[in-house]
Design a protein around this motif. Structure first.
Motif, PDB file in Angstrom:
ATOM      1  N   PRO A 481      76.084  44.655  79.518  1.00 22.17           N
ATOM      2  CA  PRO A 481      75.618  45.521  80.322  1.00 22.17           C
ATOM      3  C   PRO A 481      76.069  46.686  79.961  1.00 22.17           C
ATOM      4  N   GLY A 482      75.495  47.646  80.172  1.00 20.11           N
ATOM      5  CA  GLY A 482      76.321  49.069  81.631  1.00 20.11           C
ATOM      6  C   GLY A 482      77.141  49.765  80.082  1.00 20.11           C
ATOM      7  N   ALA A 483      77.692  50.324  81.626  1.00 18.43           N
ATOM      8  CA  ALA A 483      78.958  51.148  80.273  1.00 18.43           C
ATOM      9  C   ALA A 483      79.983  50.280  79.093  1.00 18.43           C
ATOM     10  N   HIS A 484      80.064  49.818  79.244  1.00 19.76           N
ATOM     11  CA  HIS A 484      80.909  48.553  78.396  1.00 19.76           C
ATOM     12  C   HIS A 484      79.370  48.772  77.055  1.00 19.76           C
ATOM     13  N   GLY A 485      78.271  48.942  77.244  1.00 24.57           N
ATOM     14  CA  GLY A 485      77.831  48.675  75.963  1.00 24.57           C
ATOM     15  C   GLY A 485      77.474  49.768  75.379  1.00 24.57           C
ATOM     16  N   PHE A 486      77.558  50.594  75.939  1.00 18.46           N
ATOM     17  CA  PHE A 486      77.848  52.145  75.420  1.00 18.46           C
ATOM     18  C   PHE A 486      79.143  52.178  74.035  1.00 18.46           C
ATOM     19  N   SER A 487      80.213  51.373  74.344  1.00 21.02           N
ATOM     20  CA  SER A 487      81.428  51.241  74.092  1.00 21.02           C
ATOM     21  C   SER A 487      81.479  50.285  72.905  1.00 21.02           C
ATOM     22  N   GLU A 488      80.742  48.811  73.493  1.00 20.66           N
ATOM     23  CA  GLU A 488      79.964  48.651  71.918  1.00 20.66           C
ATOM     24  C   GLU A 488      79.770  49.873  70.960  1.00 20.66           C
ATOM     25  N   ILE A 489      78.500  50.220  70.703  1.00 22.30           N
ATOM     26  CA  ILE A 489      78.155  51.609  69.486  1.00 22.30           C
ATOM     27  C   ILE A 489      78.834  52.615  69.267  1.00 22.30           C
ATOM     28  N   LEU A 490      79.844  53.408  69.935  1.00 18.76           N
ATOM     29  CA  LEU A 490      80.958  54.057  70.331  1.00 18.76           C
ATOM     30  C   LEU A 490      81.763  53.698  69.413  1.00 18.76           C
ATOM     31  N   TYR A 491      82.304  51.832  69.534  1.00 13.64           N
ATOM     32  CA  TYR A 491      82.998  51.483  68.637  1.00 13.64           C
ATOM     33  C   TYR A 491      82.979  51.054  67.646  1.00 13.64           C
ATOM     34  N   ALA A 492      81.144  50.905  67.769  1.00 13.62           N
ATOM     35  CA  ALA A 492      81.040  50.513  65.271  1.00 13.62           C
ATOM     36  C   ALA A 492      80.825  51.749  64.930  1.00 13.62           C
ATOM     37  N   PHE A 493      80.867  52.370  65.610  1.00 15.59           N
ATOM     38  CA  PHE A 493      80.148  54.306  64.483  1.00 15.59           C
ATOM     39  C   PHE A 493      82.111  54.357  64.724  1.00 15.59           C
ATOM     40  N   SER A 494      82.923  54.236  65.296  1.00 13.56           N
ATOM     41  CA  SER A 494      84.360  54.341  65.395  1.00 13.56           C
ATOM     42  C   SER A 494      85.457  53.583  64.263  1.00 13.56           C
ATOM     43  N   SER A 495      84.566  52.600  64.095  1.00 13.30           N
ATOM     44  CA  SER A 495      85.150  51.531  62.918  1.00 13.30           C
ATOM     45  C   SER A 495      84.759  52.315  61.696  1.00 13.30           C
ATOM     46  N   ALA A 496      83.520  52.003  61.826  1.00 13.81           N
ATOM     47  CA  ALA A 496      83.059  52.611  60.351  1.00 13.81           C
ATOM     48  C   ALA A 496      83.128  54.036  59.504  1.00 13.81           C
ATOM     49  N   GLY A 497      83.357  55.055  61.146  1.00 13.34           N
ATOM     50  CA  GLY A 497      83.570  56.031  60.716  1.00 13.34           C
ATOM     51  C   GLY A 497      84.403  56.665  60.066  1.00 13.34           C
ATOM     52  N   ASN A 498      85.907  55.124  60.130  1.00 10.75           N
ATOM     53  CA  ASN A 498      86.645  55.837  59.833  1.00 10.75           C
ATOM     54  C   ASN A 498      87.785  54.963  58.905  1.00 10.75           C
ATOM     55  N   ASN A 499      86.132  53.337  58.639  1.00 11.46           N
ATOM     56  CA  ASN A 499      86.739  53.237  57.358  1.00 11.46           C
ATOM     57  C   ASN A 499      88.357  51.726  57.930  1.00 11.46           C
ATOM     58  N   ASN A 500      87.408  51.360  59.531  1.00 11.31           N
ATOM     59  CA  ASN A 500      88.312  50.249  59.722  1.00 11.31           C
ATOM     60  C   ASN A 500      87.660  48.693  59.195  1.00 11.31           C
ATOM     61  N   GLY A 501      86.648  48.809  60.090  1.00 17.22           N
ATOM     62  CA  GLY A 501      86.170  47.753  60.100  1.00 17.22           C
ATOM     63  C   GLY A 501      86.056  46.257  60.962  1.00 17.22           C
TER      64      GLY A 501
END
Lengths: 595, 190
Positions: A481-501
């Motif tokens: 819940p909360g701000a951490h939930g936003f971090s989860e989404i941001l992390y997912a796109f940071s990972s995919a959008g930079n080919n990290n995984g």
């Protein structure tokens, strides 16, 4: 931080940097066709070229090089997709696993072909041994080798003068695998088995538990609907569990290349946190070393090939200078722990151990998290989702910097060289001269392509995150819940959008929405970077050499290291700090405020 | 672009054969030859019966045993067929509630013990299969196990010491105690 923690970090960095020179020199010799292995294995190479109908002497223009690269990668996507969809009918499926759902198979196919290795699925519960071997392991090799080939083409762009070709993609691909990735993987796999990483084709093994355990399972009626009692609570029945199923498989061979090729896709769900994938501190050391060793050494390869090794050391120094301070931030945040734990009667000396393994402890978990996101590796030995807010911010931001701090094999250095081009351009603007890099004039065309390379990943990350937080399909997958939930989404796109995984793995990403969105982000961030890089290479190769003059900015000096670090940091900070403020930074303030 | 199709397809087939078949098969054969025990899961066998893997933890809830790390695997703890961490974030109320109840469970099992609880005993491991606990977590439980088994504390502490692994090569990783091996040794005392 303890003295032993510091010793482990220094030992790791020492071995990593010490290997850069010999391995870098060897790889340069491989690509220039003059290493001993190229001579010894010449007949093997000739055999491969003969049966595939390739003329190794045929030179390719940048367009031909790019289309060979694209066609080859596209076929890889199709092959991995087909294998997953058909695995139910294919052999080497001892657990009888069914076909993977189309959206998940699409995501995984792109993920492995683009060297991202984002895993929306659970390894031991989804993929057959055959899919893991013929699909994933193969892509681990060829996607890494594809990235290395593009880098070599870019280096030739700097080296060649008035030339219209960049080499032969098939030859660069073949040499990357045959002389670099395959022998190193073989050696690493055997060392890992010695430490306890499993390597077998036998089915899973059942053992009797010393102490039986159990759990409550919701009961269902005959129609499969959950039963509820008069108060509306689900009716549960107790299930006793007296056996443990040990998931086994040919893991070591895949783990070795997933680390060396900066792939990161694990054999098991929890990746290198799994004791069968990473059983001891020494296996952990080897796997961490394998994450960065090729990307680091390629800097020296670059220096050797452009005929001035100082140019390579400057790039490696810039990478290390960004890496080390961020590493210490992660270690200190995780060691500092979570103040809320102490209030519950927990000894604060142990740091934040949620999601971490005892054998690795704080230091090796933080070191791995920093290394795997500095490189576009994405394997994990601890759950990043459970890191402290700032301890989790560092891996996220390292990805957002564009995966140029070491970065993926090949792709990290070609990304960093694009930043170097931007750095000389910025310096050129300051002194009012035409910028040059390695004797090549940097003009409007190169700058346009460099701008594309730098702007596509933030577009994928921020655009994708914005779409996801606006749609129910995006928000409903959030776990914390909360701000951490936003971090989860941001992390997912940071990972995919930079080919990290790597992932904040609480996010339920195996949904049609995320499989599609993240699949597209991975696709664009790989090919919309590699193709402009090849375009830059083609344009540079066509230019003549400009001897350094009085107005030329020397690019082998500490000042250039500072300039390069500055450009990377400023671009990364300006682009992402607003988004980071909404996630990890808010959460950090909430966490320390809760004390 | 079309003329690249044939070499691309053949290249993919060649590398599928080499890296997807030859490589893993050769690694498997050499691994099985050189390290047969490790390659097959480092199993603990006694009298021909497999008791577990020394690398994979098992669930222990009886206070007479040393307890391992909390495990977040589903549907039950230490499910070695579906590894998983909790993925709970640091400010998630569910995480704090879970830690609170784990601290309570430890205190209930050992009412006299008021020492602060070692963090690894109340936080879920990354894999859900962590076979180890820290030496501090073993020390925290030693008195309870000794009392419930009618053993003297030094006997239990000696056993803990025997199953404590130091840092590898003296500096890598963290010191740790293998919970399954320790509990098997406790049972073997009788």
């Amino acid at each position: 931080m303890t003295a032993n923690g510091l010793l482990q970090i220094c030992g790791y960095l020492g071995v990593l940097l010490a290997l850069a020179k010999p391995l870098g020199r060897y790889m340069a010799a491989v690509y220039e066709g003059r290493s001993a292995t190229v001579r010894v294995l010449a007949s093997v190479e000739r055999f491969i070229y003969r049966i595939t109908g390739i003329d190794p002497e045929a030179e390719m223009r940048w367009t031909g090089y790019a289309s060979a690269f694209l066609v080859f990668n596209l076929l890889g996507v199709l092959a991995v997709y087909a294998l997953q969809r058909c695995q139910g009918f294919l052999p080497l499926n001892p657990q009888g696993l069914p076909a993977v759902a189309p959206d998940s198979a699409f995501n995984t196919a792109i993920s492995f072909a683009t060297n991202t290795n984002w895993q929306g699925y659970g390894g031991e519960t989804t993929l057959s041994h055959l899919t893991q071997m013929l699909g994933l392991t193969v892509q681990n090799f060829v996607s890494a080798a594809s990235g290395m080939a593009v880098l070599v083409a870019l280096i030739r762009g700097f080296v060649r003068r008035n030339a219209d070709t960049l080499g032969n993609f098939w030859v660069d691909l073949t040499r990357s695998i045959l002389h670099i990735l395959l022998p190193l993987s073989f050696l690493l796999a055997l060392l890992l088995i010695g430490q306890g990483v499993v390597q077998t084709f036998e089915p899973y093994r059942n053992v009797t538990l010393v102490e039986a355990t159990g759990y409550d399972r919701p009961k269902q009626d005959d129609g499969g609907h959950p039963l509820v009692d008069a108060d509306g609570n689900p009716v549960t029945g107790h299930v006793t569990v007296s056996e443990q199923t040990l998931a086994l498989g040919p893991a070591a061979s895949q783990v070795a290349i997933k680390q060396l090729g900066t792939n990161g896709g694990g054999f098991f769900s929890v990746n290198s946190a799994h004791p069968f994938e990473n059983p001891t501190p020494f296996s952990n050391f080897l796997e961490m070393l394998a994450i960065l060793v090729i990307s680091g050494a390629l800097c020296h390869t670059f220096g050797v090939m452009v005929g001035d090794t100082r140019q390579g050391w400057v790039i490696l120094a810039a990478m290390t200078l960004i890496f080390v301070p961020l590493l210490f931030v992660t270690v200190l945040c995780e060691q500092g722990g979570n103040p809320a734990f102490a209030a519950l009667g927990v000894d604060p000396a142990g740091g934040n151990m949620e999601g971490k393994e005892t054998r690795f402890g704080i230091v090796n978990s933080a070191l791995w998290a920093t290394a795997t996101t500095a490189a576009s590796n994405g394997s994990v030995n601890a759950m990043h989702d459970s890191f402290t807010p700032l301890g989790g911010l560092v891996p996220m931001w390292l990805m957002q910097l564009g995966e140029v701090v070491f970065g993926g094999v090949g792709s990290g250095l070609y990304g960093m060289l694009v930043f170097a081009i931007v750095a000389v351009f910025v310096a050129g603007l300051m002194i009012g001269r035409t910028p040059e890099y390695l004797g090549k004039k940097i003009e409007a065309y190169e700058m346009k392509m460099a701008a594309i390379v730098i702007l596509v990943p933030p577009l994928m990350v921020l655009g994708g995150t914005a779409v996801a937080v606006m749609l129910d399909a995006g928000k409903s997958s959030v776990f914390n819940p909360g701000a951490h939930g936003f971090s989860e989404i941001l992390y997912a796109f940071s990972s995919a959008g930079n080919n990290n995984g790597s992932a904040f793995a609480g996010l339920a990403a195996n949904t049609p929405f995320y499989n599609l969105m993240l699949g597209l982000a991975m696709w664009f961030s790989r090919y919309w970077l590699a193709v402009p890089v090849l375009a830059i290479a083609g344009a540079l190769a066509a230019k003549n050499y400009v001897p350094p003059g009085a107005g030329t900015l020397p690019t082998h000096t500490p000042m250039f290291v500072g300039l390069l670090v500055g450009v990377v940091i400023i671009v990364g900070a300006l682009t992402f700090i607003p988004a980071l403020a909404l996630g990890p930074i808010v959460e950090h303030l909430m966490m320390i405020g809760a004390r | 672009m079309i003329h690249h199709f044939k070499p691309a397809l053949l290249m993919l087939l060649v590398w599928t054969l080499i890296t997807g078949v030859f490589y893993p098969v050769l690694v498997t054969q050499l691994g099985q030859l050189l390290f047969p025990r490790q390659a097959n899961g480092s199993l603990i066998e006694k009298d021909g019966k497999v008791l577990g893997s020394e690398l994979i933890g098992q669930p222990f809830g009886d206070p007479r045993y040393f307890w391992g790390r909390p495990s977040a695997t589903a549907p039950h703890a230490y499910n070695a067929g579906a590894s998983s961490g909790s993925n709970q974030g640091p400010t998630n109320p569910a995480l704090l509630a879970a830690i609170k109840s784990r601290v309570q469970a430890l205190r209930n099992a050992d009412p006299g013990n008021t020492a602060p609880v070692p963090v690894d005993l109340v936080t879920a491991s990354g894999s859900g299969l962590d076979p180890h606990i820290s030496p501090a977590a073993a020390a925290y439980q030693a008195a309870r196990v000794a009392r419930l088994r009618n053993l003297s504390l030094p006997v239990v502490e000696d056993l803990v010491k025997r199953y404590t692994e130091g840092r590898q090569f003296g500096f890598l990783g963290e010191p740790r105690v293998n919970v399954l091996k320790l509990n098997l040794a406790l049972d073997a005392l009788r």
